[in-house]
Design a protein around this motif. Sequence first.
Motif, PDB file in Angstrom:
ATOM      1  N   SER A  37     -22.432  45.047  20.809  1.00  0.00           N
ATOM      2  CA  SER A  37     -22.661  43.838  20.021  1.00  0.00           C
ATOM      3  C   SER A  37     -22.774  42.606  20.908  1.00  0.00           C
ATOM      4  CB  SER A  37     -21.538  43.656  18.997  1.00  0.00           C
ATOM      5  OG  SER A  37     -21.742  42.495  18.231  1.00  0.00           O
ATOM      6  N   ALA A  38     -21.904  42.525  21.923  1.00  0.00           N
ATOM      7  CA  ALA A  38     -21.956  41.369  22.826  1.00  0.00           C
ATOM      8  C   ALA A  38     -23.287  41.331  23.567  1.00  0.00           C
ATOM      9  CB  ALA A  38     -20.789  41.428  23.805  1.00  0.00           C
ATOM     10  N   ALA A  39     -23.733  42.482  24.102  1.00  0.00           N
ATOM     11  CA  ALA A  39     -24.999  42.514  24.843  1.00  0.00           C
ATOM     12  C   ALA A  39     -26.179  42.220  23.924  1.00  0.00           C
ATOM     13  CB  ALA A  39     -25.173  43.868  25.523  1.00  0.00           C
ATOM     14  N   HIS A  80     -26.174  40.156  21.313  1.00  0.00           N
ATOM     15  CA  HIS A  80     -26.218  38.790  20.788  1.00  0.00           C
ATOM     16  C   HIS A  80     -25.977  37.709  21.835  1.00  0.00           C
ATOM     17  CE1 HIS A  80     -25.193  41.225  17.119  1.00  0.00           C
ATOM     18  NE2 HIS A  80     -26.204  40.510  16.665  1.00  0.00           N
ATOM     19  N   ASP A  81     -25.520  38.071  23.022  1.00  0.00           N
ATOM     20  CA  ASP A  81     -25.146  37.067  24.017  1.00  0.00           C
ATOM     21  C   ASP A  81     -25.876  37.346  25.330  1.00  0.00           C
ATOM     22  OD1 ASP A  81     -23.285  34.853  24.955  1.00  0.00           O
ATOM     23  OD2 ASP A  81     -22.780  36.453  26.364  1.00  0.00           O
ATOM     24  N   ASP A  82     -26.635  36.357  25.813  1.00  0.00           N
ATOM     25  CA  ASP A  82     -27.417  36.547  27.031  1.00  0.00           C
ATOM     26  C   ASP A  82     -26.537  36.808  28.245  1.00  0.00           C
ATOM     27  OD1 ASP A  82     -29.788  36.287  25.708  1.00  0.00           O
ATOM     28  OD2 ASP A  82     -30.222  34.245  26.410  1.00  0.00           O
ATOM     29  N   ALA A  83     -25.390  36.138  28.314  1.00  0.00           N
ATOM     30  CA  ALA A  83     -24.503  36.331  29.464  1.00  0.00           C
ATOM     31  C   ALA A  83     -23.983  37.766  29.503  1.00  0.00           C
ATOM     32  CB  ALA A  83     -23.342  35.340  29.413  1.00  0.00           C
ATOM     33  N   ALA A  84     -23.645  38.322  28.341  1.00  0.00           N
ATOM     34  CA  ALA A  84     -23.162  39.700  28.286  1.00  0.00           C
ATOM     35  C   ALA A  84     -24.279  40.678  28.625  1.00  0.00           C
ATOM     36  CB  ALA A  84     -22.594  40.003  26.903  1.00  0.00           C
ATOM     37  N   ARG A  87     -34.323  44.529  22.907  1.00  0.00           N
ATOM     38  CA  ARG A  87     -33.976  43.249  23.533  1.00  0.00           C
ATOM     39  C   ARG A  87     -34.298  43.249  25.021  1.00  0.00           C
ATOM     40  NH1 ARG A  87     -30.976  38.616  23.893  1.00  0.00           N
ATOM     41  NH2 ARG A  87     -28.847  38.806  24.688  1.00  0.00           N
ATOM     42  N   ASN A 127     -29.130  26.833  33.985  1.00  0.00           N
ATOM     43  CA  ASN A 127     -28.125  26.219  33.136  1.00  0.00           C
ATOM     44  C   ASN A 127     -26.915  25.748  33.967  1.00  0.00           C
ATOM     45  OD1 ASN A 127     -29.703  26.697  30.877  1.00  0.00           O
ATOM     46  ND2 ASN A 127     -28.687  28.633  30.398  1.00  0.00           N
TER      47      ASN A 127
END
Length: 370
Positions: free
Chosen positions: A111-113, A115-119, A151, A364
Amino acid sequence: MTHVRLQSEGQRLVLDQCDQSREFTALWLRERSSDPQTRDPRTGQRLIEAAELPLDLRLESAESVDHALRLHFSDGHRCDFPLQELLDEAVDPPQRLWDAASAPAPRADFSAALHDDAALLAMLEALQRDGFVMVSGVPGEEDGMRPLIDRIGPLRRTNWGGIADVKSVANAYDLTMTQRGLEPHTDNPYRDPIPGYIWLHCLANAAEGGDSTLADGFMAARLLRERNPEAFDCLSQVRPGFRYRDDTTHLESEGPLIELDSHGEPMRVRYSNRTERMPALAPDVLDAYFAARRAFHELITGEELTLHLKLDPGQMLIIDNYRLLHGRRAYQLAGGVRHMRQGYVDRDSTASRRRVLRRQAETNASGEPA
């Protein structure tokens, strides 16, 4: 502090930084210039014909100005070259080779990978560094891993479709679809191109046995070079063939078991006992190859390099198919079902996603506009 100096009558530029030196040719710098006369500002693609630049091109002057190199070439061209772009010419971080005692345990959360670019970046960098990553929390549906694949890059379709079952079936069309153990191997060396990454999602694993194995093929190649350089040279030069054939498919390719890059370092390993078809080469070549192959086989099947693990439902392994060899122990269905789902994703889209995410993270962090 970076010191800039010219050598060979201006045909070489040398950057001295932190007791290290890097050397660049004037012609290489000229064709890499990013000014709008040399490269299209929007696409970054070259506008000049590099092959027509003077072979004796030289630098008239070079100086460091505000984190850039101000260069003046003998053909009259002038440009400011970002200094960090030269220092970061090697894009990818180094790979971490491992044996059983030093094997890493790279982990990611689905789920983290998703929805989250850093993950996602952390997952992809672990995959590039270690050759595999274990992902937890994958949805239990048959195509549960598909959203994360989408993704990163397109799912590679083969004659078996997109995401395919890996389970014991009657009249199996491939030995992966049986209960037998599988020796360490890389997938599909008979394809062109060979699939870059294997995604293996566990739906059920209650059968007795069926544990997975991993071995770092690049570490095996390193050890073979140290312990038996003649065998290493043989396996990097002789090119066996590989073939897969069924009623509707006939695939063939060839390549060395240890393929080297331009620096003489391993860039891909191939090993598939089930599909290898060695041509009838000269007897002395075959004798050397068979002995070298045995030496490599002893490494990739030995406990020194073999990592054992068993996937639980909801877990997924992503494996670098150019680097790692994977296998499994035989299993018995008396204890329950073993059902995996497998798909392939190619290397170019995976590497592209990782590099774009890394560039965005660095932008960033620096506070510069994206």
